[in-house]
Design an enzyme around this catalytic site. Structure first.
Site, PDB file in Angstrom:
ATOM      1  N   GLU B 269     -21.114 -11.203 -25.752  1.00  0.00           N
ATOM      2  CA  GLU B 269     -20.588 -10.089 -25.526  1.00  0.00           C
ATOM      3  C   GLU B 269     -20.008 -10.383 -27.203  1.00  0.00           C
ATOM      4  O   GLU B 269     -19.749  -8.871 -27.440  1.00  0.00           O
ATOM      5  CB  GLU B 269     -19.555 -10.439 -24.646  1.00  0.00           C
ATOM      6  N   HIS B 290     -36.124 -32.968 -18.961  1.00  0.00           N
ATOM      7  CA  HIS B 290     -36.860 -32.536 -17.971  1.00  0.00           C
ATOM      8  C   HIS B 290     -37.344 -30.834 -17.521  1.00  0.00           C
ATOM      9  O   HIS B 290     -38.358 -30.521 -16.616  1.00  0.00           O
ATOM     10  CB  HIS B 290     -36.578 -33.139 -16.470  1.00  0.00           C
ATOM     11  N   LYS B 401     -22.242   1.152 -16.581  1.00  0.00           N
ATOM     12  CA  LYS B 401     -20.255   1.330 -15.459  1.00  0.00           C
ATOM     13  C   LYS B 401     -21.122   2.658 -14.595  1.00  0.00           C
ATOM     14  O   LYS B 401     -20.751   3.001 -13.732  1.00  0.00           O
ATOM     15  CB  LYS B 401     -19.569   1.387 -16.352  1.00  0.00           C
TER      16      LYS B 401
END
Lengths: 428, 428
Positions: B269, B290, B401
């Site tokens: 951000e 792994h 938003k």
């Protein structure tokens, strides 16, 4: 599983329908190769036949002696743990599932202090029976059981290959055991004994998981337009070729958080070789809208975002409120809000020219999970065919294993000497 | 915090000491800018003064009325949750900590069914008091408490700005509350009330966290060779400039798994803007050896791996065994094995020419965590200065938003219309 590639068209990097049409010939050829490998049970390709070849009755029989335990502990690492954990964390059960997939002493100590050892089933999983982390943890767990007065031979299930330490251990102590299927790399073993034993112990419907896998098998076809899994594999490949170096996998469901980890292993270990590959980034919607989205939208145009959601969710209403400016939330539901955020994020990425792909399942249940896991495996295998890499091997991890073994006094390895010669530039 | 850049020298991409020497003049100038911003309490830079300006007594006073609860629930998202969760998940406590940082109805329902609501403190955190996810969740939690016959006003702590919905709610019901400091973006708020209230409720030593932050402040200096935080920030910047598009952050400690998430937000951000930025990938050692290591070692040479470890761990011995080929493990310890794997992975990456940086702390405790969090914040701010980006803003998240709000009927927004016009290419 449904895939929507609309938001990967005319983005940066991006696809066109002409790109996909041209690619479709190669998809047809790759599908023939894959179908042939499946028919001949070839190494790796055999994984895609597991929905038909896995035997749920054998799994139920192996766990039958453990009368509905309080908890299940998987001792395994990588592909020996992630498939089972993906199912455990996606599906609710009153049998708690834990995983010991690291060799962190603080974590192991805390976990063993909390576990009801007398009513826990330990599933130790290692195909070779020699995986250092898994065997070390198993020795520690076994000792903790002994210290707690619990007979470990009564509480242990072994999932391993036909030979090796763990097989001999199971034979010697007459432990219930399951075979790890041949020809199936760990990261492709979710739909085998490796992924399904814990699900059975938790009371989940193993047959439904496999039925979902068969739904996925049936949807494979010689055109990406007829097969959601191939559509996903072909689109991610084509986007990677055009600069989408990172694939941010963002399920909009907390229960699929471990699925993103499972996917990351599948994608990284299968496709990351020969200087090629696409870096999986694990994200979670809507949470990571407040964390990673700024970068995805406005950072380097080297990403693809895969947004995954179930279309059915629990119904939790948001109570009405008189708090200023929040009245619009009242009467909606948490699921409605989450779905609005899903669609808003898709559109927000598209508006910024960032390619994104929508993957939907009906709901988070056994059958849909089986189809999703199978679909992503098939997508990965297709991508590997298109990229001409050796999808089912992982040669680059051997160097470190030898080095670690050498450092611990398990033999003479040149790799361990390289560790001793580390170059330093320390800032304290 | 100690940083070792040795394994980022002469790799691909890679640094030379000449590169670092040249960069050091710019580090000196950036340090002046940062120190000036801190002295003047400028927006964003003010975050780096929190170890001195945060008031532990105010935090203790606000939580004092809650007599050692059974559980603490943070209701917040992004920077309002991750700092607290990083500390909670790193430090052991008999007060359980939970986070509701998503709006997933299945997850919320399961969590609320499990929580001992009558003995849980809810810390609702939103600077503006209008964050949709947080307020929706808070309304749901409040209703669940009412349904369970619990007086929510007795169990709620509010952490918010000086004005807004939550501030008014706190005033109206005389709830204990804490201020969110001015000039501090959420992702830089771990060392403020936002990150520390839960730590106080869990019985952790908040003053020690801040003392660790002050250790970090004191180690800032005008040369990267004198400041571990700047060494990390400068090296990651220089590597990004040379092609390290991904920074895989890999703590070798389960307790630091959430730290990697916190870091990912900080890095993504703050630095992901103007087409620039470095993609954080969250990994965990040894588990991800792994999983991701194959890609890091043999995939595209566009990565840097940051390996983080505490040098002190709990002592958990590995029992002796007669299992074939595993005798070398017996008599060692889980920590010994984990450290061998850490060093083996470092060397394995270096041998493949992949740059990696070692970051060490003494142990996972309050003081070291305070120093680590501060150090990474300072590293991030330095990187932002060197890259000339606007480190403390996040403009790209606003679009989504508005779209989500529009979709939910919270006003007319063009962004919501764009959602309706989504391009489709569905493969079912």
């Amino acid at each position: 599983m449904r895939v929507d590639l609309g938001n990967a068209l005319e983005t940066t990097p991006g696809l066109t329908t002409a790109t996909l049409d041209r690619l479709d010939d190669r998809v047809a050829a790759a599908h023939e190769r894959i179908a042939g490998g499946m028919a001949d049970d070839e190494f790796g390709y055999a994984a895609l036949t597991l929905p038909e070849t896995a035997d749920p009755d054998a799994i139920y029989a192996a766990v039958d002696g453990f009368d509905r335990p309080e908890a299940v502990l998987t001792v395994g690492i990588g592909g020996s743990a992630l498939g089972a954990a993906t199912l455990s964390n996606a599906l609710e059960s009153d049998v708690d599932a834990y995983v010991l997939d690291n060799v962190d002493p603080d974590d192991a100590r805390a976990l063993l202090a909390d576990l009801p050892l007398g009513d826990t089933v330990v599933n130790v999983v290692s195909k070779s029976g020699t995986t250092a982390e898994t065997l070390a943890n198993f020795l520690v767990v076994r000792e903790a059981m002994a210290d707690a007065g619990v007979d470990w031979t009564e509480r242990t299930l072994v999932t391993t290959g036909e030979e090796g330490n763990l097989r001999r251990l199971a034979d010697r102590h007459d432990l219930p055991s399951l075979p790890v299927p041949d020809g199936v790399p760990g990261r492709f073993s979710a739909l085998s004994t490796v992924g399904l034993a814990v699900a059975a112990l938790q009371g989940h419907d193993v047959e439904a998981v496999l039925a979902g896998g068969r739904d996925g098998m049936e949807s494979l076809a010689g055109s990406l337009y007829d097969s959601p899994a191939y559509a996903y594999g072909a689109a991610t490949y084509a986007l990677a070729q055009r600069g989408a170096r990172t694939n941010a996998v963002m399920p909009y469901a907390e229960s699929l958080e471990t699925f993103a980890e499972w996917f990351a292993q599948l994608w990284a270990e299968s496709l990351g070789k020969d200087g090629l590959g696409q870096t999986p980034a694990r994200a979670l919607g809507a949470t990571d809208q407040h964390s990673q989205l700024q970068l995805y939208r406005a950072g380097p145009p080297d990403k693809l975002v895969s947004l995954i959601r179930p279309t059915e969710r629990a119904e939790v209403g948001i109570p009405e409120t008189d708090l200023d400016g929040l009245a619009y939330l009242g009467g909606s539901s948490l699921g409605g809000l989450l779905d609005a955020e899903f669609e808003a994020t898709e559109a927000s990425l598209a508006a910024a020219g960032v390619p994104n792909v929508r993957v939907e399942i009906d709901r988070v249940d056994e059958r849909a999970l089986g189809e999703l896991l199978f679909g992503m495996e098939a997508a990965c295998v297709l991508y590997g065919e298109l990229a001409s890499v050796s999808t089912f091997t992982q040669p680059a991890v051997e160097w470190g294993k030898k080095a670690a073994r050498g450092l611990l006094g398990g033999g003479d390895f040149a790799e361990a000497e390289a560790v001793e010669q580390k170059r330093e530039l320390r800032i304290d």
